[in-house]
Design an enzyme around this catalytic site. Structure first.
Site, PDB file in Angstrom:
ATOM      1  N   ARG A  28       0.823  -1.215   0.000  1.00  0.00           N
ATOM      2  CA  ARG A  28       0.000   0.000   0.000  1.00  0.00           C
ATOM      3  C   ARG A  28       0.858   1.267   0.000  1.00  0.00           C
ATOM      4  O   ARG A  28       0.452   2.302  -0.529  1.00  0.00           O
ATOM      5  CB  ARG A  28      -0.944  -0.031   1.212  1.00  0.00           C
ATOM      6  CG  ARG A  28      -1.973   1.104   1.243  1.00  0.00           C
ATOM      7  CD  ARG A  28      -2.969   0.874   2.364  1.00  0.00           C
ATOM      8  NE  ARG A  28      -3.582   2.101   2.834  1.00  0.00           N
ATOM      9  CZ  ARG A  28      -4.747   2.581   2.398  1.00  0.00           C
ATOM     10  NH1 ARG A  28      -5.402   1.933   1.490  1.00  0.00           N
ATOM     11  NH2 ARG A  28      -5.233   3.702   2.898  1.00  0.00           N
ATOM     12  N   ILE A  69      -7.268   7.716  -1.273  1.00  0.00           N
ATOM     13  CA  ILE A  69      -7.162   6.258  -1.262  1.00  0.00           C
ATOM     14  C   ILE A  69      -7.971   5.838  -0.036  1.00  0.00           C
ATOM     15  O   ILE A  69      -7.784   6.348   1.064  1.00  0.00           O
ATOM     16  CB  ILE A  69      -5.697   5.784  -1.215  1.00  0.00           C
ATOM     17  CG1 ILE A  69      -5.603   4.263  -1.119  1.00  0.00           C
ATOM     18  CG2 ILE A  69      -4.899   6.426  -0.092  1.00  0.00           C
ATOM     19  CD1 ILE A  69      -4.159   3.747  -1.288  1.00  0.00           C
ATOM     20  N   SER A  70      -8.935   4.923  -0.243  1.00  0.00           N
ATOM     21  CA  SER A  70      -9.888   4.604   0.836  1.00  0.00           C
ATOM     22  C   SER A  70      -9.212   3.962   2.036  1.00  0.00           C
ATOM     23  O   SER A  70      -8.115   3.416   1.934  1.00  0.00           O
ATOM     24  CB  SER A  70     -10.958   3.648   0.323  1.00  0.00           C
ATOM     25  OG  SER A  70     -11.629   4.204  -0.757  1.00  0.00           O
ATOM     26  N   GLN A  71      -9.918   4.020   3.133  1.00  0.00           N
ATOM     27  CA  GLN A  71      -9.507   3.335   4.351  1.00  0.00           C
ATOM     28  C   GLN A  71      -9.354   1.838   4.037  1.00  0.00           C
ATOM     29  O   GLN A  71     -10.236   1.245   3.412  1.00  0.00           O
ATOM     30  CB  GLN A  71     -10.623   3.558   5.376  1.00  0.00           C
ATOM     31  CG  GLN A  71     -10.357   3.008   6.743  1.00  0.00           C
ATOM     32  CD  GLN A  71     -11.563   3.216   7.670  1.00  0.00           C
ATOM     33  OE1 GLN A  71     -12.593   3.744   7.270  1.00  0.00           O
ATOM     34  NE2 GLN A  71     -11.411   2.790   8.907  1.00  0.00           N
TER      35      GLN A  71
END
Lengths: 252, 806
Positions: free
Chosen positions: A75, A101-103
């Site tokens: 990530r 960028i999502s959780q």
């Protein structure tokens, strides 16, 4: 609920301690080792959260394959330089161009809801950094992803190629009409803000396929809409809260 | 004495405050704008501390110091905004990143500076001309009153960035006027004025133009290739941007049914303050181009009526009007509050919108919805209230007062219905259900208010995954109605959530939730123990009223621990931040005020300047600061509906209160002199008694009296409002200078301190008034204000402190 809450508390605390110890060790150790330990900690946090979800929706737990995929995608390669240190925290991060960028937990939940495995073909509308596509690719899924902001699309395509996610193909453009030449899809993810479900996307979904749409603002997902196409071509829509929360409506 | 110069600085300071709210609503979002500016106003408190410490040297060089402060205000006003908006503060990430608070703190400090300088000008004048505080205060208030009204007029003509230049120039101009008046050579005055003009002219436009957060809808829309702004206008009501996106078109159709075979036609995006998108649909007269509208929940009432006479409240850019035309409405009255928005479909893009409005048949009215309904003579078959549009919902997300969905609003709507007519309210169906259930509860209360024995027979609710539509009928829903609604919903895969006699298993079929929350909520609210349900429910879904008009406040203390525990587990988005932001602002203001107030007290004590009674002095000015704004804010709320617009209410009430209070301040020394030495009550007691009588009389009588005059011409209504405000404000202008002039005689060292306390109290007052109104209503706020005035008078008259000699 109480004991569960405690358990998750301890899990998180343990994870935090591990991260801190390893981070300290990382000063002398190699960086990849540190990052993989952080990633493992992130996966444990996701696992702890997912055990709590369920009251408002069917997703009881994030399955082992999805957790493994989350544990493999680097990530930190998907966040802007300078934010790598926060890449494995369970929170959304800005990636420029007004997008995020999502959780990680939400990514895991959406992946889980898609219910796809090796060999499946998934269409993604709203590539962003390419992280969701990479997670799907780790699951052995063939991903086609479309991004409306050209610089984001280019960066994501280059990033996915560089990291060896050959099964994820990104292109810039308008996702409203899907990717007709490649339809039908086993799953569709619409991370771009959608005021409604584009009819052409429903058409491009295979019978038995699922579509997931997160609804909310850049830093918060208010609900997830899950659309399932039945074998007879009719569709079923479910609305899920990404959290275990019961509003207490029953008079009984 | 630079009286005119004082007025100029005061006008500049209040204009700056109003302008900052405007600017930060564009850059960020309204509730953070409110928070930032509230705290920045504590610059007034800081000024009190500063003057208390440096009083002597500053008074000695009064002219130079005063002019320096005025120039400081003029320079820091535009520069402060330019700097503050460059900070990478992201209010959306506050919940995730505590480090964002550092940027927030920096914004507070930067924006405090201009208010600090402006307050120094007024405060220093009080100290220097201690024997004439009434006249100084009069200039201060009169200037502020003109500034409040003036900035609103200015914002109709100038872009916010240019208004910023104008305010900067006012600071320099004030310095120039003071230089001229204080016997300096004219050359210095001229030099200051020229310097100011050169300074504001030299400020680069890119520094002052609002830089929108990249997360706002407008910023995002403009990132799409080919998208461009087709038209942009700005007024005190908001910045309206129209965006054309030819390459990748807008397809805005919230809650469009999955069964719709068509999507929206070509659209133009309309953004208010860079967010809350609505659209103008291209309409060529071909019905099938807009058939998508019939596949939204909003279309339901048209399937239960035939060629209705329609009233659309919150017409926005015209989607609701198009829907009415699609369904062959016999007559349409469309009401939109913001003229800039209304004109889009009517004039600026009339051809694109397909000549939506036809005088006589489809009529556009620029008015506030409630005021229009109150003044309307007609009856309608359908009153459509839109809760999804952006216009007029500046408080959404934050905690603005909203009068369109109150109990009294529903009663007004119901009274305008023809027999068998319907009120239809379409809004976002948030999860877990909140607004939808609050609307339902409010509709029930309104039906009960107009004497309906079984409200449940007149209500209907449907939803999809984004929107819900509530129908309230003037008459019982018939079997035919129910049949038509069920067919409508089934064909579109919408869920019926409530209709009279509905079975539970019919709910929650298409857009499935874990349980039929909407249906269960509606049934519980209609059941024998609605208050028990409301008490148990984890959001506040009690009906709102004109006295407590906070529709978007769903916060419950009881639920907070659960939210906090689930915070990182996905609960962040469902926490109701509006109330918490308000509370956090109040706490910060209270803490910072204490620092500003206690600090100088300690310094003064050490110097031995503060004798007995300093506690009473503090209490007196604290009470006055709180009470003045309590009354003012309650009056604004009361007059919003009467004057037909929140903006007019703010402008008229602020300007009138400040102006007439200024007159009262100017009169106060004469009153004090006249009463001095005579038997009978001292001036302060006379003033406070009059305030108490008037404020309580208004609080009791105005809600009943004002509706009588609501249909009068606007000018007449403004005169009426001024007539009510004048005597009360006149009296309210007196206690502050009366107290200050006695301080000047006996404890001059405390004067700046009193000025600082008053400033801090004003900040706290605005926040506290909102919080109190949320819980207890505005009537309670007025009662409390009167109590505070009485406490102040008692503190003042007590022999321990000041004023014993009257």
């Amino acid at each position: 609920m109480n004991s569960r809450g405690w358990k998750s508390h301890w899990t998180r605390l343990a994870a935090a301690v591990v991260v801190m110890v390893v981070a300290a060790a990382g000063a002398v150790g190699d960086e990849d080792g540190v990052l993989s330990v952080r990633r493992a900690a992130m996966v444990r946090v996701i696992q702890a959260h997912s055990a709590l979800v369920g009251a408002m929706g069917p997703a009881a737990e994030i399955s082992e394959p999805v957790l493994r995929a989350m544990g493999r995608v680097p990530r930190h390669q998907f966040v802007p330089s300078g934010l790598e240190g926060m890449a494995y925290a369970d929170r959304p991060l800005p990636i420029g161009h007004g997008q995020t960028i999502s959780q990680p937990y939400i990514v895991a939940l959406m992946t889980e809801l898609l219910g796809v495995g090796p060999g499946a073909v998934v269409l993604e509308i709203g590539t962003g950094s390419g992280y969701q596509a990479a997670v799907l690719a780790e699951l052995g899924v063939k991903v086609y992803t479309i991004e409306i902001v050209p610089p984001l699309a280019e960066a994501a395509a280059a990033r996915l190629a560089r990291l060896g996610y050959g099964t994820a193909e990104a292109r810039p453009g308008d996702g409203y009409y899907g990717w007709p030449g490649l339809a039908p899809f086993d799953g569709i993810v619409v991370t771009a803000a959608a005021s409604h479900v584009p009819p052409s996307l429903v058409q491009q979904l295979k019978p038995g396929g699922r579509m997931v749409i997160p609804v909310g603002s850049p830093f918060s997902v208010q609900q997830l809409v899950l659309i399932t196409k039945n074998a007879d071509g009719t569709v079923k829509t479910e609305q899920l809260l990404p959290v275990r929360f019961v509003p207490l409506t029953g008079g009984h | 004495m630079p009286l005119l110069a004082i007025s100029l600085v005061s006008a500049g300071a209040i204009a700056y405050e109003v302008l900052l709210i405007r600017l930060f609503s564009i850059v960020q979002w309204y509730h953070f704008a409110f928070m930032i500016i509230s705290i920045a106003l504590l610059g007034y408190g800081a000024s009190g501390t500063f003057l208390a410490v440096f009083r002597r040297p500053l008074v000695k060089r009064f002219d130079a110091a005063w002019q320096a402060f005025a120039v400081g205000f003029g320079a820091s006003a535009p520069l402060g905004f330019a700097l503050a908006q460059r900070l990478p503060f992201n209010s959306l990430a506050v919940a995730w990143e505590p480090s964002q608070f550092a940027f927030l703190g920096a914004m507070y400090v930067i924006l405090m500076v201009p208010f600090f300088f402006a307050a120094n000008c007024v405060g220093l004048a009080f100290v220097r001309f201690a024997e004439k505080v009434g006249r100084v205060y009069r200039s201060d208030l009169a200037g502020a009153g003109l500034g409040a009204a003036g900035i609103i007029a200015v914002l109709f003509a100038l872009a916010p960035a240019d208004a910023l230049r104008l305010i900067g120039f006012l600071g320099f101009l004030a310095a120039a006027v003071s230089a001229r008046g204080s016997g300096h050579r004219r050359r210095r005055a001229l030099a200051l004025a020229v310097l100011g003009a050169a300074f504001v002219a030299a400020l680069p436009g890119s520094w002052l133009a609002p830089r929108l957060s990249p997360y706002k809808g407008l910023s995002l829309a403009l990132r799409v290739p080919g998208a461009e702004i087709a038209r942009q206008s700005s007024s005190p009501l908001g910045m309206i941007s129209v965006v054309r996106s030819p390459t990748i078109p807008f397809r805005h159709a919230p809650g469009l049914s999955l069964n719709s075979r068509t999507g929206p036609p070509e659209q133009l995006g309309v953004f208010t303050d860079g967010d809350g998108m609505t659209v103008i649909n291209r309409y060529t007269g071909r019905r099938e181009d807009i058939s998508y509208l019939d596949f939204t929940t909003q279309a339901l009432p048209y399937h239960l009526s035939d060629g209705p006479r329609v009233l659309i409240l919150g017409a926005g850019a015209g989607a609701g009007v198009l829907l009415a035309r699609y369904h062959g409405a016999r007559h349409v009255d469309a009401v939109e509050m913001d003229p800039a928005v209304a004109r889009l479909a009517e004039r600026d893009f009339a051809d694109f919108a397909g000549r939506l409005y036809e005088p006589g048949h489809v009529q556009l009215h620029v008015a506030e919805a409630r005021a229009f309904v109150a003044a309307a003579g007609k009856r309608y078959d359908l009153i459509e209230v839109s809760a999804t549009g952006s216009s007029g919902s500046a408080g959404a997300g934050g905690l603005g007062a909203t009068y369109a969905y109150t109990l009294e609003a529903f009663v007004d709507y119901l009274r305008r219905l023809a027999p068998g007519g319907m009120v239809a309210v379409s809004g976002w169906a948030k999860l877990p259900p909140r607004g939808t259930l609050k609307l339902f509860a409010t509709a029930i209360a309104a039906l009960e208010r107009v004497g309906v024995a079984e409200p449940g027979r007149r209500l209907m609710l449907i939803r999809d995954w984004r929107t819900a539509t509530l129908l309230v009928k003037n008459g019982d829903f018939t079997e035919a109605d129910v049949g038509a609604a069920r067919i409508f919903a089934r064909r579109r895969s919408f869920d019926v959530a409530y209709y009279p006699g509905m079975a539970r298993d019919e709910a929650n079929r298409y857009n499935r939730l874990q349980a039929p929350y909407f249906h269960d909520g509606a049934v519980a609210l209609l059941g024998p123990a609605p208050s028990r349900f409301q008490a148990r429910y984890k959001f506040d879904v009690r009906p709102t009223s004109d006295d407590r008009p906070y529709f978007f406040d769903f916060f419950k203390w009881r639920t907070l621990p659960e939210f906090l525990a689930l915070r990182s587990k996905g609960a962040m988005p469902i926490v109701e931040w509006g109330y918490l932001v308000l509370l956090a602002t109040l706490v910060q203001a209270a803490v910072l005020s204490t620092v500003f107030v206690l600090l100088p007290l300690r310094v003064l004590r050490r110097r031995g300047a503060s004798g007995r009674g300093s506690g009473r002095v503090a209490l007196y000015f604290l009470c006055l600061g709180l009470a003045f704004l309590f009354v003012e804010i309650a009056f604004i709320q009361r007059l919003v509906l009467f004057l037909g617009h929140p903006l007019y209410a703010v402008a008229v009430v602020l300007a009138a209160f400040l102006f007439f209070a200024g007159l009262g301040a100017g009169f106060s020394p004469r009153l004090a002199a006249r009463l001095k030495g005579r038997r009978g009550p001292p001036a302060i007691a006379v003033a406070v008694t009059a305030i108490a009588i008037l404020a309580l009389a208004y609080a009791g009588a105005l809600p009943g009296v004002l509706p009588w005059m609501v249909s009068w011409p606007q000018a007449a209504k403004v005169v009426v409002a001024l007539g009510f405000i004048a005597p009360l404000a006149f009296c309210m202008g007196m206690p502050f200078p009366l107290g200050l002039s006695i301080l000047a005689e006996r404890l001059p060292g405390l004067m700046p301190w009193a000025w600082g306390i008053n400033g801090c109290a004003s900040v706290i007052s605005a926040l506290l008034a909102a919080l109190l109104a949320i819980h207890f209503g505005f009537a309670a706020v007025v009662v409390l204000a009167v109590a505070l005035y009485v406490v102040a008078a008692v503190a003042f008259l007590n022999p321990l402190g000041i004023g014993a000699e009257r």
